[in-house]
Design a protein around this motif. Structure first.
Motif, short mmCIF file in Angstrom:
data_model
loop_
_atom_site.label_atom_id
_atom_site.label_comp_id
_atom_site.label_asym_id
_atom_site.label_seq_id
_atom_site.Cartn_x
_atom_site.Cartn_y
_atom_site.Cartn_z
N PRO A 1 0.83 -1.21 0.00
CA PRO A 1 0.00 0.00 0.00
C PRO A 1 0.86 1.26 0.00
CG PRO A 1 0.01 -0.99 2.18
CD PRO A 1 0.77 -1.93 1.28
N PHE A 2 0.25 2.37 -0.36
CA PHE A 2 0.98 3.63 -0.47
C PHE A 2 1.40 4.15 0.90
CE2 PHE A 2 1.47 8.20 -0.71
CZ PHE A 2 2.21 8.36 -1.87
N GLY A 3 2.56 4.83 0.90
CA GLY A 3 3.02 5.48 2.12
C GLY A 3 4.34 6.17 1.84
N LEU A 4 4.81 6.96 2.78
CA LEU A 4 5.96 7.82 2.46
C LEU A 4 7.33 7.23 2.80
CD1 LEU A 4 5.19 11.58 2.65
CD2 LEU A 4 4.86 9.92 0.85
N GLY A 5 7.36 6.06 3.41
CA GLY A 5 8.66 5.42 3.54
C GLY A 5 9.29 5.54 4.91
N THR A 6 10.53 5.06 4.98
CA THR A 6 11.22 4.92 6.25
C THR A 6 12.34 5.94 6.40
OG1 THR A 6 10.75 2.57 6.39
CG2 THR A 6 12.63 3.34 7.64
N TYR A 7 12.16 6.88 7.28
CA TYR A 7 13.19 7.86 7.66
C TYR A 7 12.62 8.61 8.84
CZ TYR A 7 9.98 10.03 4.41
OH TYR A 7 8.83 10.40 3.77
N GLY A 8 13.43 9.38 9.52
CA GLY A 8 12.92 10.13 10.66
C GLY A 8 12.32 9.22 11.73
N SER A 9 12.83 8.00 11.83
CA SER A 9 12.35 7.03 12.84
C SER A 9 10.83 6.90 12.80
CB SER A 9 12.78 7.45 14.26
OG SER A 9 14.17 7.55 14.33
N ARG A 10 10.25 6.91 11.58
CA ARG A 10 8.80 6.98 11.49
C ARG A 10 8.11 5.63 11.26
NH1 ARG A 10 6.59 7.46 6.50
NH2 ARG A 10 4.99 8.92 7.18
N SER A 11 8.87 4.56 10.99
CA SER A 11 8.21 3.29 10.66
C SER A 11 7.34 2.78 11.79
CB SER A 11 9.27 2.23 10.31
OG SER A 11 9.82 2.50 9.05
N THR A 12 7.89 2.68 12.99
CA THR A 12 7.11 2.14 14.10
C THR A 12 5.99 3.09 14.52
OG1 THR A 12 8.89 0.72 14.87
CG2 THR A 12 7.24 1.36 16.50
N PRO A 13 6.28 4.40 14.69
CA PRO A 13 5.18 5.26 15.12
C PRO A 13 4.07 5.41 14.08
CG PRO A 13 7.28 6.47 15.12
CD PRO A 13 7.58 5.06 14.73
N VAL A 14 4.37 5.34 12.79
CA VAL A 14 3.33 5.56 11.79
C VAL A 14 2.85 4.21 11.23
CG1 VAL A 14 2.64 6.82 9.72
CG2 VAL A 14 4.37 7.80 11.25
N SER A 15 3.75 3.52 10.51
CA SER A 15 3.33 2.27 9.89
C SER A 15 3.07 1.19 10.96
CB SER A 15 4.39 1.78 8.90
OG SER A 15 3.81 1.45 7.68
N GLY A 16 3.80 1.26 12.04
CA GLY A 16 3.57 0.31 13.14
C GLY A 16 2.18 0.47 13.71
N ALA A 17 1.70 1.71 13.76
CA ALA A 17 0.33 1.95 14.22
C ALA A 17 -0.66 1.41 13.21
CB ALA A 17 0.12 3.44 14.45
N ALA A 18 -0.35 1.62 11.91
CA ALA A 18 -1.24 1.10 10.86
C ALA A 18 -1.32 -0.42 10.96
CB ALA A 18 -0.72 1.52 9.48
N ALA A 19 -0.19 -1.06 11.20
CA ALA A 19 -0.16 -2.53 11.31
C ALA A 19 -0.98 -2.99 12.52
CB ALA A 19 1.28 -3.03 11.42
N ALA A 20 -0.83 -2.29 13.63
CA ALA A 20 -1.56 -2.67 14.84
C ALA A 20 -3.07 -2.54 14.62
CB ALA A 20 -1.11 -1.81 16.01
N ILE A 21 -3.46 -1.43 13.97
CA ILE A 21 -4.91 -1.21 13.77
C ILE A 21 -5.47 -2.20 12.76
CG2 ILE A 21 -6.59 0.43 12.85
CD1 ILE A 21 -4.86 2.65 14.18
N ALA A 22 -4.72 -2.46 11.68
CA ALA A 22 -5.18 -3.46 10.70
C ALA A 22 -5.32 -4.82 11.39
CB ALA A 22 -4.21 -3.53 9.52
#
Lengths: 291, 792
Positions: B538-559
């Protein structure tokens, strides 16, 4: 990936064969030993030999041999072999001291004594080591074999008296029972070339300094040595004040450049500190042997 | 930590070995340079030897005549395709190939495509470029001088090297606090230009299929989806005919966020030759031309009461952005998150101003594990606090304890408008001091000083600002910084998770499996993680700024929660009961009050794909997805203590100990967290002691190889001592905060503070990084030098 310019490759079968190939191929051919300086330069296209003559097969140039009071080291002896040699560490602690801080294990496993000497980097530790040991260098070529002193061996940065059709075959130096030695180096990071380095060799007779050598690397010292400081020490009592003065003299007689490793004033300061430490280390090593 | 402490296969969070290491440790990773497509050609870039020069002419005829050369591309040719310049990530343009002038040493001038890498490189030497050398702007402090050469004369009407002015905070309130403060300390400092230096350099393999007109780009990118959209927007290529694949990546650190000219050139090369084209830069090209980090000249001031209560902070920054403004940060933040510079302290007012300038250096300033310039911000405040402690003759730990934000102040709104989510700062600092044996170390230091020995103890307390970011505040070129995740449970109860973020070594294949496992109870080894391929994620802006866990990790948890919600309905149908009569026990639903009757996730998954009759309106299968727009950033924090010894004669620094207490909320996999912290600490030691890209007066890059750009080895690093406190984020579904860059952000000031502390007997107040032996010696002489220029 850095890629070298087109190059031919040949493998020498003996020293005579290497000389014959050098003669035949001319000055655009280069011997390759460990290759840890030449190959990176070729990849950057700073060096563009037309042909490499590989001398890694010349096993007869790989030796560490006692010959009476002379210690002989073959040109193809690897840094790691020098570092591991029991004979070397007994005879000249300055060598393992220096080898332990030359580059990294990967370079030491492959790089050779002859290659280091012929590459003649102004910061080459072994050049300072062999200067301190007053070593002799054996060179063979189509005009025969000659043995020259390390004094005068270097004709400038990256330049030596070895002619394009010649091959350095051996480095040797005179040993003696009470010969003490040590090497001191400061580097920005492990594996880097020295900011400055100093090695010392010393032997006492009846309390007086009977033999002394001070080698300096990376600081523009003529012949990689502090000859005025050596002359000052010879024949005198080895006292702390004497060493202090010799260290100051060594610092004064070198000629370091400012570069990203440090300003020249700092390098001069280091020469004084490290010369002093090396002299102390060498004296202590010598006294350990006398007992 | 030894592997014996790892659980073989935890359900959910816990210490376990990385799933991806099976291939990495066997040398079976598949990196861009491992790709060999049938008929593939090889590209090489001709680069400028000068920092600033006008191109008078380029003669490519001899290169074109090389028997193995298939195409030679110049800026002039790109102009015909409207691709000579592309938009930067910061409202500027970047030259793909120079047309008018070269503006930094190493800039791309021409591109050769040949049958093999050697021929491509050989042909570069056949290109003749006639340059008129121009005076360069090397010193950022002179960039705005009246007589400074104008670098960007490609911009109509441009008569200077000014890029932007930007400020944050309340200037009047800050001025008032300073005017009334008992103590004001000023300190200028440089956070010098450093380089991410990932183990794998940048590269791409591009293939425009001439039949179906589909362009596939395998590239070293941290943001494959953002790249695909940008290629579509810039080159006018239809996005459904674009596929960006980021295979295994050998380290990113922000270096692989942007689109480099080489990627575009590989694409153009493939379009022109109708064959796949590989371009892979070498180490020097990577160090000279790709995104650097930092380069902030900072004038800091701190105001305090006589008893050490910090009242105000201000900083004026001169930011060296190089030849093009190409920093990657959210659109509204030209200095990134630098204005979080008040750090971890409770103070009354703060103000910062940042001025960006052009110089004849490589563009970028993207990241390098910097969380959008939080690295510079933390360095500034942590050095200023130490300078204040020095002036007050107060212990720096005591000064920090006195001023740290207290737990009851959270959520805390900073003087520059950031809302810190949660924190328990004094507890973390106290733990670090206990691990270090702080009071004993101070005693040892006093004894050593009496003997003339130099020992230093440095503290840094940092607050990170990660997980960018809420769409209402943050976008990159108009793309919101939300990320997606899809979870699909197969009929047999195994699962696949598709992520919009991409791993460059962070261990996503393990940690995202653990996140989904934590929620669903499916073992991590039964969960496959797919990432890095725009056709399959799925679309998203990628991994930098330590954002994978706070952003995509939240998406994974909610899914995953949505999967569990649906599993409840399926289970209720299977058990012929109401959904609310079921009780969740990690991995299964039981009838309330009777654990013996229930269904496991595997049984439910089979039911969902089988013939079980589901309630009206409930579709079969067991899938879910989520697009997560974070409500706020997360604020991990930590307390670091560094102990150094300095040889008073040679001025060489040895790092004896390093204690790192990190609080990143709950830890998905403590082993991976510790690994990330270890890496960041090594980075910090490198920046503090040896890493720098300086330039000489002609604009020559003095850090263009690993002989000149030094990165630390294990021998410069002590055995790291790590500790943890856990303060969950109140807004992340699992309380997770992210940790990727914490140690890089937090460690450099600890090392520098330690060295300056060691040099106290010499009256040293400050010296700029890197604190090489020469710089330390100069500082001891009272004359530290500028580390951004050639040493004189």
């Amino acid at each position: 990936m850095q890629v070298p310019a087109p190059v031919e490759y040949e493998r020498a079968l003996s020293v005579d064969d290497a000389i014959e190939r050098l003669t035949r191929l001319g000055p655009e051919a280069r011997l390759v030993a460990g290759g840890h300086s030449l190959l990176p330069m070729m990849k950057l296209r700073l060096a563009r030999p037309e042909c490499l003559i590989d001398i890694n097969g010349l096993a007869d140039l790989s030796f560490i041999r006692r010959d009476g009071n002379v210690l002989r080291i073959g040109a193809m002896t690897r840094h790691s072999e020098l570092l591991a040699s029991q004979v070397i560490s007994e005879v000249a602690k300055i060598i393992p001291d220096a080898e332990a801080v030359i580059a990294d294990p990967i370079v030491r496993n492959r790089g050779t004594v002859g290659g280091s000497m012929c590459q003649a980097d102004p910061a080459e530790d072994l050049s300072a080591v062999f200067a301190a040991l007053d070593a002799m260098v054996e060179i063979r070529g189509p005009r025969g074999t000659r043995v020259v002193s390390v004094n005068g061996f270097h004709t400038g940065p990256y330049s030596t008296v070895v002619e394009p059709d010649e091959i350095l075959t051996e480095v040797s130096f005179v040993t003696q029972k009470n010969l003490g030695s040590a090497y001191e180096k400061v580097e920005r990071r492990v594996g880097d070339w020295a900011i400055a380095a100093a090695g010392a060799v010393i032997a006492l007779q009846d309390g007086k300094i009977q033999r002394v050598g001070i080698g300096l690397a990376a600081v523009g010292a003529p012949d990689f040595r502090a000859s005025r400081a050596e002359a000052y020490l010879l024949g005198k009592d080895a006292t702390p004040d004497l060493f202090d003065e010799a260290a100051r003299m060594a610092s004064a007689e070198c000629n370091p450049n400012s570069d990203q490793r440090g300003p020249s004033a700092y390098k001069r300061h280091l020469v004084e500190v490290l010369t002093r430490r090396a002299l102390d280390g060498a004296l202590s090593n010598s006294k350990g042997k006398a007992n | 930590m030894t592997t014996t402490e790892n659980q073989a296969n935890p359900i959910g969070f816990g210490r376990m070995l990385r799933k991806e290491d099976a291939r990495f440790l066997r040398g079976k990773g598949n990196y861009v340079d491992d790709l060999n497509l049938p008929g593939m050609l090889h590209g090489a870039v001709l680069r400028s030897p000068y920092a600033h020069a006008r191109i008078k002419s380029i003669d490519i005829s001899a290169a074109q005549a090389h028997p193995k050369v298939k195409a030679v591309i110049t800026g002039e040719i790109l102009e015909t395709l409207n691709l000579a310049w592309i938009p930067s990530l910061s409202h500027d343009v970047v030259a793909v190939l120079a047309t008018d002038k070269v503006r930094f040493q190493g800039q791309e001038v021409a591109f050769v495509v040949a049958e093999d890498r050697y021929s491509a490189r050989d042909a570069l030497e056949l290109i003749e470029v006639d340059y008129e050398v121009l005076p360069p702007v090397v010193d950022a402090k002179k960039a705005l001088d009246k007589d400074a050469p104008v670098i960007r004369d490609d911009i109509a009407g441009k008569v200077d090297n000014f890029i932007f002015d930007w400020e944050s905070g309340d200037k009047a309130a800050t001025d008032e606090v300073f005017a009334n403060a008992a103590i004001v300390v000023n300190q200028d400092m440089l956070y010098p230009r450093v380089h991410p230096a990932p183990m794998e350099t940048c590269g791409a393999v591009a293939y425009m299929d001439p039949i179906d007109q589909k362009l596939t780009i395998y590239s070293t990118t941290q943001a494959p989806h953002a790249h695909r959209t940008l290629y579509a927007l810039v080159a006018g290529l239809p996005e459904h005919k674009l596929r960006v694949v980021s295979p295994d990546i050998g380290g990113g650190f922000g270096n692989k966020v942007g689109i480099y000219p080489g990627y575009v050139l590989a694409i153009v090369g493939s379009i022109l030759t109708k064959r796949p084209v590989k371009w892979m830069e070498d180490r020097s090209e990577n160090l000279m031309s790709t995104s650097f980090a930092r380069d902030y000249h900072m004038k800091g001031s701190i105001a305090a009461s006589a008893d050490g209560k910090i009242l105000g902070l201000r900083v004026d920054v001169l930011a060296d952005h190089g030849a093009f403004n190409n920093t990657a940060q959210p659109t509204k933040f030209p200095a990134g998150f630098f204005h979080v510079f008040t750090g971890s302290y409770d103070l009354m007012a703060a103000h910062c101003s940042v001025r960006g300038v052009y110089t004849n250096k490589a563009p970028g300033g993207v990241a390098y594990a910097c969380s959008f310039r939080v690295t510079e911000a933390v360095y500034l405040v942590e050095r200023m606090v130490d300078r204040l402690a020095q002036e007050l003759k107060m212990d720096p730990a005591e000064l920090r304890m006195k001023n740290l934000l207290r737990p009851e102040q959270f959520p805390y709104t900073s003087p520059t408008g950031w809302e810190y989510d949660s924190g328990e700062y004094p507890r973390a600092l106290r733990l670090a001091m206990d691990i270090a044996g702080y009071e004993e170390l101070r005693k040892e230091q006093a004894q050593k000083r009496a003997k003339g020995e130099l020992m230093g103890i440095g503290i840094s307390f940092f607050t990170e600002t990660v997980g960018a970011g809420p769409k209402r505040h943050m976008d990159i070129l108009g793309l919101g910084m939300a990320d997606g995740c899809e979870v699909r449970v197969h009929p047999t109860g195994k699962a696949v998770v598709r992520l919009s973020v991409q791993s460059q070594g962070q261990g996503h294949e393990t940690t995202f499996a653990q996140i989904v496992s934590e929620v669903t109870g499916i073992p991590p080894e039964d969960i496959d993680v797919v990432h890095g391929d725009t056709d399959n994620t799925p679309f998203g802006l990628g991994t930098y700024g330590s954002r994978s866990t706070p952003v995509s990790g939240a998406a994974a948890a909610i899914a995953a929660r949505r999967v569990v919600d649906k599993a409840r309905i399926v289970a209720s149908a299977m058990l012929e009961c109401a959904p609310e009569d079921l009780e969740w026990e990690k991995g299964r639903f039981n009838i309330k009050g009777d654990k013996s009757v229930g269904k496991t996730m595997a049984e439910i998954a089979l039911g969902a794909h089988g013939t079980v009759e589901l309630p009206e309106g409930v579709e079969g299968h067991l899938n879910a997805e989520c697009v997560y727009d974070p409500p706020n950033l997360t604020y991990p924090f930590g307390a670091y203590i560094c102990v150094v010894d300095v040889d008073p004669a040679t001025a060489k620094v040895s790092v004896r100990r390093f204690i790192a207490v990190d609080d990143c909320g709950p830890r998905i996999n403590p082993m991976i967290v510790e690994g990330q912290v270890h890496g960041g600490l090594a980075d910090g030691v490198g920046m503090a002691l040896m890493e720098v890209i300086a330039f000489d007066e002609d604009g020559n890059n003095l850090g263009a190889s690993f002989m000149d750009y030094l990165i630390p080895t294990s021998l410069e690093c002590p055995s790291w001592e790590t500790g943890a406190t856990v303060t969950p984020s109140p807004h992340h579904p699992l309380g997770l905060k992210g940790v990727g860059e914490s140690a890089t952000v937090g460690s450099p000031p600890a090392v520098v503070n330690a060295v300056i502390d060691a040099l106290a007997p010499y009256g040293v107040k400050h010296a700029d990084m890197p604190l090489t032996p020469a710089q330390v010696w100069q500082a001891m002489q009272g004359a530290p030098y500028r580390t951004d220029l050639a040493i004189q």
